[in-house]
Write a protein that holds these residues in place. Structure first.
Motif, mmCIF file in Angstrom:
data_model
loop_
_atom_site.group_PDB
_atom_site.id
_atom_site.type_symbol
_atom_site.label_atom_id
_atom_site.label_comp_id
_atom_site.label_asym_id
_atom_site.label_seq_id
_atom_site.Cartn_x
_atom_site.Cartn_y
_atom_site.Cartn_z
ATOM 1 N N GLY A 16 0.809 -1.228 0.000
ATOM 2 C CA GLY A 16 0.000 0.000 0.000
ATOM 3 C C GLY A 16 0.831 1.261 0.000
ATOM 4 N N ASP A 17 2.082 1.178 -0.463
ATOM 5 C CA ASP A 17 2.985 2.332 -0.470
ATOM 6 C C ASP A 17 2.765 3.116 -1.767
ATOM 7 O OD1 ASP A 17 5.024 4.136 -0.371
ATOM 8 O OD2 ASP A 17 6.650 2.664 -0.258
ATOM 9 N N ALA A 18 1.782 4.041 -1.733
ATOM 10 C CA ALA A 18 1.413 4.776 -2.944
ATOM 11 C C ALA A 18 2.568 5.626 -3.456
ATOM 12 C CB ALA A 18 0.196 5.652 -2.666
ATOM 13 N N GLU A 19 3.274 6.267 -2.555
ATOM 14 C CA GLU A 19 4.386 7.122 -2.980
ATOM 15 C C GLU A 19 5.519 6.280 -3.569
ATOM 16 O OE1 GLU A 19 7.318 10.579 -1.180
ATOM 17 O OE2 GLU A 19 5.558 9.919 -0.064
ATOM 18 N N GLY A 20 5.795 5.129 -2.943
ATOM 19 C CA GLY A 20 6.830 4.250 -3.485
ATOM 20 C C GLY A 20 6.478 3.742 -4.868
ATOM 21 N N VAL A 21 5.201 3.430 -5.095
ATOM 22 C CA VAL A 21 4.755 2.992 -6.419
ATOM 23 C C VAL A 21 4.995 4.093 -7.445
ATOM 24 C CG1 VAL A 21 2.710 2.425 -7.795
ATOM 25 C CG2 VAL A 21 3.094 1.284 -5.598
ATOM 26 N N ALA A 22 4.676 5.345 -7.072
ATOM 27 C CA ALA A 22 4.887 6.468 -7.994
ATOM 28 C C ALA A 22 6.368 6.659 -8.303
ATOM 29 C CB ALA A 22 4.291 7.742 -7.397
ATOM 30 N N GLN A 23 7.222 6.526 -7.288
ATOM 31 C CA GLN A 23 8.666 6.644 -7.524
ATOM 32 C C GLN A 23 9.151 5.539 -8.462
ATOM 33 O OE1 GLN A 23 10.537 9.039 -6.730
ATOM 34 N NE2 GLN A 23 9.898 9.991 -4.803
ATOM 35 N N THR A 24 8.613 4.344 -8.289
ATOM 36 C CA THR A 24 9.004 3.242 -9.179
ATOM 37 C C THR A 24 8.517 3.500 -10.596
ATOM 38 O OG1 THR A 24 8.870 1.729 -7.287
ATOM 39 C CG2 THR A 24 8.936 0.744 -9.480
ATOM 40 N N ARG A 25 7.342 4.103 -10.740
ATOM 41 C CA ARG A 25 6.842 4.468 -12.071
ATOM 42 C C ARG A 25 7.810 5.431 -12.767
ATOM 43 N NH1 ARG A 25 2.968 1.262 -14.331
ATOM 44 N NH2 ARG A 25 1.258 0.865 -12.878
ATOM 45 N N ILE A 26 8.324 6.397 -12.018
ATOM 46 C CA ILE A 26 9.298 7.340 -12.590
ATOM 47 C C ILE A 26 10.520 6.576 -13.107
ATOM 48 C CG2 ILE A 26 10.985 9.114 -11.959
ATOM 49 C CD1 ILE A 26 8.344 10.356 -12.375
ATOM 50 N N ALA A 27 11.039 5.656 -12.276
ATOM 51 C CA ALA A 27 12.220 4.896 -12.683
ATOM 52 C C ALA A 27 11.927 4.019 -13.903
ATOM 53 C CB ALA A 27 12.700 4.037 -11.515
ATOM 54 N N LEU A 28 10.750 3.395 -13.958
ATOM 55 C CA LEU A 28 10.375 2.589 -15.124
ATOM 56 C C LEU A 28 10.235 3.455 -16.369
ATOM 57 C CD1 LEU A 28 7.771 0.173 -13.491
ATOM 58 C CD2 LEU A 28 9.828 -0.541 -14.757
ATOM 59 N N GLY A 29 9.691 4.665 -16.190
ATOM 60 C CA GLY A 29 9.574 5.575 -17.329
ATOM 61 C C GLY A 29 10.926 5.967 -17.882
ATOM 62 N N GLU A 30 11.870 6.255 -16.967
ATOM 63 C CA GLU A 30 13.220 6.626 -17.416
ATOM 64 C C GLU A 30 13.871 5.467 -18.170
ATOM 65 O OE1 GLU A 30 14.926 7.567 -13.685
ATOM 66 O OE2 GLU A 30 14.150 9.621 -13.624
ATOM 67 N N LEU A 31 13.658 4.247 -17.651
ATOM 68 C CA LEU A 31 14.241 3.070 -18.302
ATOM 69 C C LEU A 31 13.626 2.863 -19.691
ATOM 70 C CD1 LEU A 31 16.281 0.829 -17.497
ATOM 71 C CD2 LEU A 31 14.309 -0.570 -16.855
ATOM 72 N N ALA A 32 12.299 3.011 -19.793
ATOM 73 C CA ALA A 32 11.631 2.828 -21.080
ATOM 74 C C ALA A 32 12.051 3.901 -22.075
ATOM 75 C CB ALA A 32 10.121 2.868 -20.877
ATOM 76 N N ARG A 33 12.255 5.106 -21.591
ATOM 77 C CA ARG A 33 12.653 6.200 -22.491
ATOM 78 C C ARG A 33 14.030 5.930 -23.078
ATOM 79 N NH1 ARG A 33 13.809 12.302 -20.442
ATOM 80 N NH2 ARG A 33 14.587 13.117 -22.417
ATOM 81 N N ARG A 34 14.975 5.463 -22.221
ATOM 82 C CA ARG A 34 16.319 5.177 -22.742
ATOM 83 C C ARG A 34 16.306 3.969 -23.671
ATOM 84 N NH1 ARG A 34 17.774 7.244 -17.653
ATOM 85 N NH2 ARG A 34 17.550 5.215 -16.613
ATOM 86 N N ALA A 35 15.309 3.107 -23.497
ATOM 87 C CA ALA A 35 15.192 1.940 -24.381
ATOM 88 C C ALA A 35 14.391 2.272 -25.640
ATOM 89 C CB ALA A 35 14.525 0.789 -23.627
ATOM 90 N N LYS A 36 14.103 3.557 -25.865
ATOM 91 C CA LYS A 36 13.398 4.023 -27.058
ATOM 92 C C LYS A 36 11.957 3.497 -27.110
ATOM 93 C CE LYS A 36 17.263 5.934 -28.349
ATOM 94 N NZ LYS A 36 17.463 7.391 -28.145
ATOM 95 N N ARG A 37 11.302 3.475 -25.931
ATOM 96 C CA ARG A 37 9.890 3.101 -25.875
ATOM 97 C C ARG A 37 9.120 4.293 -25.291
ATOM 98 N NH1 ARG A 37 12.336 -1.556 -23.651
ATOM 99 N NH2 ARG A 37 11.564 -1.019 -21.572
ATOM 100 N N PRO A 38 8.965 5.379 -26.080
ATOM 101 C CA PRO A 38 8.414 6.626 -25.527
ATOM 102 C C PRO A 38 6.968 6.518 -25.053
ATOM 103 C CG PRO A 38 8.635 6.761 -27.920
ATOM 104 C CD PRO A 38 9.340 5.520 -27.504
ATOM 105 N N ASP A 39 6.150 5.746 -25.745
ATOM 106 C CA ASP A 39 4.745 5.642 -25.321
ATOM 107 C C ASP A 39 4.630 4.956 -23.958
ATOM 108 O OD1 ASP A 39 3.929 6.917 -27.615
ATOM 109 O OD2 ASP A 39 3.555 5.051 -28.722
#
Length: 882
Positions: free
Chosen positions: A745-768
């Motif tokens: 139930g760690d809502a803030e931790g989930v959001a922080q992980t979303r940021i990290a996943l977004g950064e990883l996807a962006r560097r992997a050329k998966r912008p959507d």
């Protein structure tokens, strides 16, 4: 405890005299006089003895005895010229002469609650993990003799308040203070629920309220400071015995000490009606116990101790019961117990089967030295001086090693100072020594152990059982709500709060209920409800004159206001709370409020003032021995300096925080600081050092079973792996972190992980895919009121818009992030926003605009000592010149 004589029955259990026509009404003093005469029949009692045994007050005259004898004779229809019950013996006194027959009956047994049957949804037995800790603690203390068993009819209610109420106020304040220190606080939005069956263990019907009694302490008539400790010891013993029959609710000693400070109330033998009204309003009590004691030389050369006890009604100001006894100072427990027995009949709270002589209260201490040390330690704990209490409790444990109450108090003192590992060991010893105690006492001690062990579901089970035993008692209900909240059962905590409000007034109107609601609403990220509940707590506390609870409400409301974007109101509340805590002498809580002010100042772009607040608070916390708050303050100060780019100072602060946390055994906090150090080293380009620190943090968090800490370390590890070219491993780490956050139930931790996943996807050329992660993170950060994280998310989304050629959307995103960064005085986010705006302007052909944005970004990158990004800005400016 019933006596029959003639047509009458004297029922000492119920405090009634029954005649042929039903109950015969007597005032408390005549009733007590009849009891004394009956219990001493056929001995002659002088007027002086009767004054001592019935009234216990020196200045009453023999006329009082004559008046009481007359009232009893009238009630018994006894002719003094031809007495059948009470005979006057000229120049000697009075004696009871009627033939007495004792009516024998079994003493009532206190209910034994079956944990498996009645509370099957709550585990109220020790878990295997908890049992191992207890057994290890007992093995370490194998030389200690076993705890003496307390008789089943012993005094339970007051001892329960003693062992689970050492921080009745502190529970709420501690829960609020951790918000100022995010490295150890449960994140807002942690609202995972247990099954509905665990929602709230509340009574099925509105419970009838027993009269509440507050033991205020006793005046030292000798004036010798060496005897001051006797006041606290008397209060503990008398509270222990008064509450034994379960017919009164004892106001916890912590609440009494809080009231004494708030009202500047000195010790007195009795109090005036106006003072009693203020006491009653503050504590919500019906009766108060006060009195005095005097140590004097005896005729035989041995010291004598006279104990005088007075019970007053808050509503009328009348004295409703008296007692006075004299004996050897070493017989303090027996003297105090005899005084209690002297007033219980008048109060109607006596129960058969509990004998005088202090057999039950003797469980508090096995010797006078231990009792003195224990009493002095409690007095210090109640004025937030755990550093001074700790050595006294250690000495008491050495003098009385088999005493579970001493080890329980020692556990609380250690935990208050941040030595949570040592505190858990002491609590484990207390549980082992409490095995032979009556159920209610044992459960209270187990409750603290579970709380210190982080076994909050088990703690909630304990407090459920205790509240079921006494459903009119606010204290176990408050502890239940707190434990449910710590276990992540926000809905259950709110349901318990609703049940607490149904208690009869004044308990149902207690401001601590509103504080618990505010905490639960905060945890569920309902900041408006948290603010409103805190406001109610402030208003109720001000009406009651409870300054410390007012301060707690202000502190709570300040955090809610900050999350709702009202930084001005937040700062005002923090400052007012700080001033109230200082006035009341709670320096630790005052520093917590000061650190809250620092958070507001940091969030509103006033870093210099925030830095001053940290620099004021940290030395005070270090001086006071509050290592837990010191370590958290160091961590948060490091976060402030990191925003300003002072990485050398950040490293020093984090290393110092890590040192303190390891010293006090705060392994969970140490793991968090290790993860922060790993992130810092990664940002500075030291990937090997970052990997080493992050590996250490991850291993420690996994060993502790800490989902929040494990997810934090996994996010740091993923970023290191990504920089090392291990994208698949990085993604796996983040997916694990995401599942851990959802599960806890760690809502803030989930959001922080979303940021990290977004950064990883962006560097992997998966912008959507990256855009979707950033959008979900932005929505959650906005809901949680995390302004800095909102700025970060907007920059990330704007950069994707820029990459995909959505220039207007990118410019709007960077501009919004820039405004937030400036409000926060966050140079890092501001530099990123200027760089983004420069790139947008370049693509739109606005060379002048692009040049200005790059120049502003360059100045900030230089200030942040980021040579790589500064070099990029210089190159962009050079290209613009061409």
């Amino acid at each position: 405890m019933k006596y029959r004589f003639g047509e009458f029955v004297l029922d000492l259990e119920a405090g009634r005299l029954l005649g042929p026509d039903g109950e015969v009404r007597l005032r408390p003093q005549p009733f007590r006089l009849l009891q004394v005469l009956v219990e001493n029949a056929p001995r002659i009692l002088s007027q002086e003895e009767l004054l001592d045994l019935v009234w216990g007050v020196e200045h009453l005259s023999p006329a009082s005895v004559k008046q009481a004898v007359s009232e009893v004779r009238q009630a018994l229809r006894d002719d003094p010229s031809r007495p059948a019950a009470i005979e006057t013996v000229p120049r000697r006194g009075y004696r009871f002469i009627a033939a007495l027959a004792r009516v024998e009956e079994e003493a009532p047994q206190l209910p034994v609650v079956s944990a498996d049957a009645e509370f099957g949804t709550w585990p109220v037995v020790l878990s295997e993990r908890a049992r191992r800790v207890v057994e290890e603690a007992i093995e370490e203390d194998a030389a200690a003799p076993p705890a003496a068993a307390v008789p089943a009819s012993g005094s339970r209610r007051a001892a329960l308040a003693l062992v689970i109420g050492l921080a009745a106020l502190g529970i709420t304040v501690f829960a609020l203070l951790v918000r100022a220190t995010p490295d150890g606080a449960p994140p807002a939005g942690k609202a995972a629920e247990a099954p509905a069956a665990r929602a709230a263990a509340r009574p099925a019907t509105r419970p009838a309220a027993r009269p509440a009694v507050a033991v205020l302490g006793f005046k030292n008539l000798s004036g010798d400071p060496g005897d001051d400790w006797i006041s606290g010891a008397l209060a503990e013993i008398i509270g222990f015995e008064l509450a034994a029959p379960g017919r009164v609710r004892l106001i916890p000693g912590e609440n009494v000490e809080r009231m004494r400070r708030e009202l500047a109330l000195p010790h007195a033998e009795r109090h005036a009606p106006a003072t009693l009204a203020r006491i009653g309003r503050n504590l919500g009590t019906d009766l108060v116990v006060a009195g005095s004691y005097l140590r004097t030389p005896g005729e035989d050369g041995e010291d004598k101790l006279r104990v005088q006890m007075v019970v007053q009604s808050v509503a009328t100001g009348d004295t409703v019961a008296w007692a006075r006894h004299t004996g050897a100072p070493e017989s303090l427990i027996e003297l105090a117990t005899a005084a209690v027995r002297g007033v219980q009949v008048g109060l109607g709270t006596a129960v058969p089967g509990i004998a005088a002589g202090g057999d039950a209260a003797a469980a508090l201490a096995s010797n006078a030295a231990s009792l003195q040390l224990y009493s002095e330690a409690l007095a210090r704990l109640r004025v937030w001086n755990a550093p001074a209490a700790l050595p006294l409790l250690e000495q008491a444990a050495a003098a009385d090693p088999g005493n579970p109450f001493v080890h329980d108090a020692l556990a609380g003192a250690l935990a208050e100072l941040g030595f949570e590992g040592e505190g858990k060991k002491a609590a484990g010893r207390a549980v082992g020594l409490a095995r032979e105690l009556p159920q209610e006492l044992r459960l209270g001690i187990e409750g603290r152990f579970h709380a210190l062990s982080g076994a909050w579901e088990e703690a909630a089970g304990i407090y459920t059982a205790l509240w079921r035993l006494h459903p009119d008692d606010l204290e176990p209900g408050l502890r239940l709500a707190h434990a449910q909240r710590q276990a992540g059962q926000t809905g259950g905590a709110l349901a318990t709060v609703a049940a607490l409000r149904r208690l009869p007034s004044p308990a149902g109107d207690d401001p601590r209920i509103d504080l618990e609601e505010a905490d639960a609403a905060w945890q569920g990220a309902d900041f408006a409800r948290a603010r409103d509940a805190a406001s109610r707590a402030v208003a109720k506390s001000e009406r009651r004159g409870t300054a410390l609870l007012t301060a707690a409400g202000l502190f709570n409301r300040a955090w809610s206001a900050l999350r709702l974007g009202d930084s001005r109101a937040a700062l005002a509340d923090f400052r007012q709370a700080h001033d109230l805590y200082i006035r009341m002498g709670d320096r630790g809580a005052a520093m917590g409020a000061l650190l809250g002010s620092a958070s507001v100042l940091q969030a509103t772009g006033r870093p210099a003032e925030a830095r001053q607040a940290y620099e004021r608070a940290i030395p005070v916390l270090r001086e006071s021995g509050d290592r837990r708050r010191e370590a958290k303050a160091l961590n948060n100060f490091a976060a402030l300096l990191a925003d300003q780019g002072d990485f050398d100072a950040v490293t020093r602060l984090l290393e110092r925080s890590l040192e303190v946390k390891r010293e006090i055994g705060d392994l969970q906090g140490a793991a968090t600081t290790l993860a922060n150090l790993g992130n810092l080293l990664r940002q500075r380009g030291d990937l090997a050092g970052a990997r080493r620190r992050t590996d250490e943090a991850l291993a420690l968090s996994r060993r502790l079973g800490d989902a929040h800490g494990t997810a934090l370390a996994l996010r740091g590890m993923a970023r290191v792996l990504d920089h090392q070219g291990q994208g698949a491993e990085a993604r796996a780490a983040l997916e694990e972190a995401l599942e851990l956050g959802r599960g806890s139930g760690d809502a803030e931790g989930v959001a922080q992980t979303r940021i990290a996943l977004g950064e990883l996807a962006r560097r992997a050329k998966r912008p959507d895919e990256a855009r979707e992660h950033f959008r979900e993170a932005l929505a959650e950060f906005e809901r949680l009121g995390r302004t800095g994280n909102v700025a970060h998310s907007r920059i990330a989304l704007a950069e994707i818009d820029l990459e995909q050629g959505r220039l207007d959307a990118a410019r709007a995103g960077f501009a919004a992030a820039l405004a937030l960064a400036r409000s926060l005085e966050n140079d890092l986010y501001e530099a990123h926003a200027h760089s983004g705006l420069a790139e947008v302007a370049t693509r739109k052909g606005d060379v002048t605009g692009a040049r200005g944005e790059h120049e502003r970004a360059l100045a900030l990158w230089l200030k942040l000592e980021d040579e790589e990004k500064a070099a990029r800005a210089r190159k962009a400016l050079q290209e613009l010149k061409g």
